[in-house]
Design a protein around this motif. Structure first.
Motif, short mmCIF file in Angstrom:
data_model
loop_
_atom_site.label_atom_id
_atom_site.label_comp_id
_atom_site.label_asym_id
_atom_site.label_seq_id
_atom_site.Cartn_x
_atom_site.Cartn_y
_atom_site.Cartn_z
N ASN A 53 -38.71 44.82 56.85
CA ASN A 53 -40.02 44.18 57.04
C ASN A 53 -39.95 43.03 58.04
O ASN A 53 -40.87 42.86 58.86
N ALA A 54 -38.87 42.26 58.02
CA ALA A 54 -38.73 41.16 58.98
C ALA A 54 -38.63 41.71 60.40
O ALA A 54 -39.23 41.16 61.33
N ILE A 73 -39.89 44.57 61.51
CA ILE A 73 -41.22 45.09 61.88
C ILE A 73 -42.14 43.95 62.27
O ILE A 73 -42.83 44.03 63.29
N LYS A 74 -42.15 42.87 61.49
CA LYS A 74 -43.00 41.72 61.82
C LYS A 74 -42.61 41.10 63.15
O LYS A 74 -43.47 40.71 63.94
N ALA A 75 -41.32 41.01 63.42
CA ALA A 75 -40.86 40.44 64.70
C ALA A 75 -41.29 41.33 65.86
O ALA A 75 -41.76 40.83 66.89
N LEU A 82 -43.85 43.50 65.93
CA LEU A 82 -45.30 43.44 66.08
C LEU A 82 -45.75 42.12 66.70
O LEU A 82 -46.73 42.07 67.43
N GLY A 83 -45.01 41.05 66.43
CA GLY A 83 -45.33 39.75 67.01
C GLY A 83 -45.15 39.72 68.52
O GLY A 83 -45.75 38.91 69.22
#
Length: 90
Positions: A25-26, A28-30, A32-33
């Motif tokens: 999840n980390a 993926i968030k990075a 997408l950011g």
């Protein structure tokens, strides 16, 4: 023990995902950011090249403006009829 290979792989994959969920999840968030909705951002994320490096690469491969060619590439072969390569079907 008559489990099929498919069920064994499925169970192993689920276990791996459960064990690494926070890390996944980390990541993926990075990722997408870093995306801002442009083809250049997607290409940069996928290749690891910066915007200037991508512009130089695209400019060296075409006489067209780098941003225009990058947009054509992001549209895929069906919409980008002016690309100098034949469209491939999957």
């Amino acid at each position: 023990m008559s489990r099929s290979k498919k069920k064994i792989v499925d169970a192993a994959l689920r276990e791996y995902i459960d064990a690494h969920r926070e890390e996944i999840n980390a990541g993926i968030k990075a990722a997408l950011g870093q995306l801002n909705g442009t083809a250049a951002a997607a290409a940069s994320l996928l290749t690891g090249l910066g915007a200037e490096e991508l512009d130089d690469l695209v400019a060296s491969r075409s006489s067209r403006a780098p941003g225009v060619l990058l947009e054509e590439i992001s549209q895929g072969p069906a919409e980008a009829g002016s690309l100098n390569r034949p469209a491939t079907r999957r």
